[in-house]
Design an enzyme around this catalytic site. Structure first.
Site, mmCIF file in Angstrom:
data_model
loop_
_atom_site.group_PDB
_atom_site.id
_atom_site.type_symbol
_atom_site.label_atom_id
_atom_site.label_comp_id
_atom_site.label_asym_id
_atom_site.label_seq_id
_atom_site.Cartn_x
_atom_site.Cartn_y
_atom_site.Cartn_z
ATOM 1 C CB CYS A 37 -2.841 1.859 1.020
ATOM 2 S SG CYS A 37 -2.406 0.110 0.814
ATOM 3 C CG HIS B 245 0.320 -0.688 -3.455
ATOM 4 N ND1 HIS B 245 0.797 -1.949 -3.182
ATOM 5 C CD2 HIS B 245 -0.241 -0.237 -2.300
ATOM 6 C CE1 HIS B 245 0.531 -2.252 -1.919
ATOM 7 N NE2 HIS B 245 -0.095 -1.230 -1.367
#
Length: 355
Positions: A140, A220
């Site tokens: 990711c 994130h």
């Protein structure tokens, strides 16, 4: 029609299955699970044939009221390609199974790069996966970094990337992950593994990365400093990024000041599972000092790699060129916020209008 099997129907696998099923040139022929938990029941309700990933546990599915179509080796034998979405390290062990049946496979970014013939990001190196049997969709975070780097490299040239990654401690369902009340340099040594992973996509790139883990589950956040080869303006960079289908430049004035409100935006837009497939770049964070570019972006770790898996299938079977594949994937999944304050993509607005 490419026949796709998904081995591992968890956070990534269930999203990949839905994304594949939405495409006009591929279909899900089955998914494999290790146990008959709630996700297994969901898969059956969605019409996906269920296979036992561990043969010895097959009776557990019957006890739970789930009819299985067979064991995982049967799924592998029947599929044109397997998307392996098993936990990190398991995919590498599964490669022998795929090789035994001469079935191509796609692995996820939790595996080491040597599990596959090529590491893949659709925006950056789509053609590298053409006619390749084993492909690894990068993680990711690497996906998020690659999507930013590719247009910057094409437009201006990139001299060096410096990235600090503030990483969530775990996904919402990972109650064994942490920290709970701490802020961890992770790893303490520099660089973190993210920089070398980005170099599997951009071999000649100069990049330094640092990682932190924080007690959050949502997304994130990356703080980027990119030294470009040409002088630029912030306005020009913003225009460039706004032209990327898988990057959402968050407009000023919407009150989106963190990952929590980004998730609220996705939920209010009735996106499946509240997913954000796009890099979310705060527009007001885009700043330039000479050749140095600065920005913040948020990455939804549960979903940003999903369109990449779909494009990897098309690349492996040489079904479409890069541009056509990415546009088709995005249209069928619903990628693209397009600056609409409501968060709805053009496709979503059209569907709601039809209702």
């Amino acid at each position: 029609m490419i026949r796709v099997g998904v081995n591992g129907y968890g956070t990534i696998g269930k999203r990949v299955a839905d994304a594949v099923e939405a495409q006009p040139d591929m279909e899900i022929i089955g998914v494999a699970k290790t146990q008959p938990n709630f996700e297994a029941h969901t898969a059956v309700k969605r019409g996906y044939p269920m296979y036992a990933a561990i043969p010895e546990r097959a009776p557990l599915f019957a006890e739970a009221g789930i009819d299985i179509a067979g064991e995982v080796d049967e799924l592998v034998a029947e599929a044109d390609v397997i998307v392996d979405c098993t936990p990190s390290g398991i995919g590498a062990k599964n490669r022998e199974l795929y090789e035994t049946h001469h079935t191509p496979a796609i692995f996820q970014g939790g595996e080491d790069a040597d599990v596959a013939d090529v590491s893949f990001n659709a925006r950056s190196n789509y053609d590298a996966a053409r006619d390749v049997d084993y492909v690894r969709v990068v993680s990711c975070n690497t996906t998020g970094l690659s999507r930013i780097i590719a247009p910057l490299e094409e437009e201006y040239g990139v001299e060096k990337v410096r990235a600090t990654l503030v990483r969530r401690g775990g996904d919402p369902g990972q109650n064994s992950r942490g920290p709970i009340n701490d802020i961890l340099p992770n790893p303490i040594k520099v660089p973190s593994h993210h920089g070398p992973d980005v170099k599997t996509i951009f071999p000649n790139l100069e990049i330094d990365t640092l990682g932190l883990k924080v007690p959050a589950t949502l997304m994130h956040v990356h703080a980027l400093n990119v030294t470009l080869k040409d002088d630029v303006t912030g306005a020009h960079v913003r225009q460039l990024l706004e032209g990327e289908g898988r990057i959402y430049v968050i407009p000023e004035g919407l009150g989106i000041d963190g990952a929590g409100k980004l998730k609220d935006l996705a939920l209010d837009a009735e996106r499946p599972r509240g997913d954000l497939w796009e890099n979310c770049v705060w527009g007001e964070s885009i700043g330039v000092n000479g050749r140095d570019l600065y920005l913040f972006q948020a990455i939804h770790q549960e979903s940003d790699v999903i369109p990449e898996n779909v494009d990897a299938i098309r690349a492996m079977f040489e079904l479409e060129d890069q541009k056509t594949s990415m546009e088709l994937t995005d249209r069928k999944i619903g990628v693209g916020i397009s600056g609409d304050p409501s968060g709805f993509s053009e496709q979503a607005r059209a569907e709601f209008a039809d209702d």
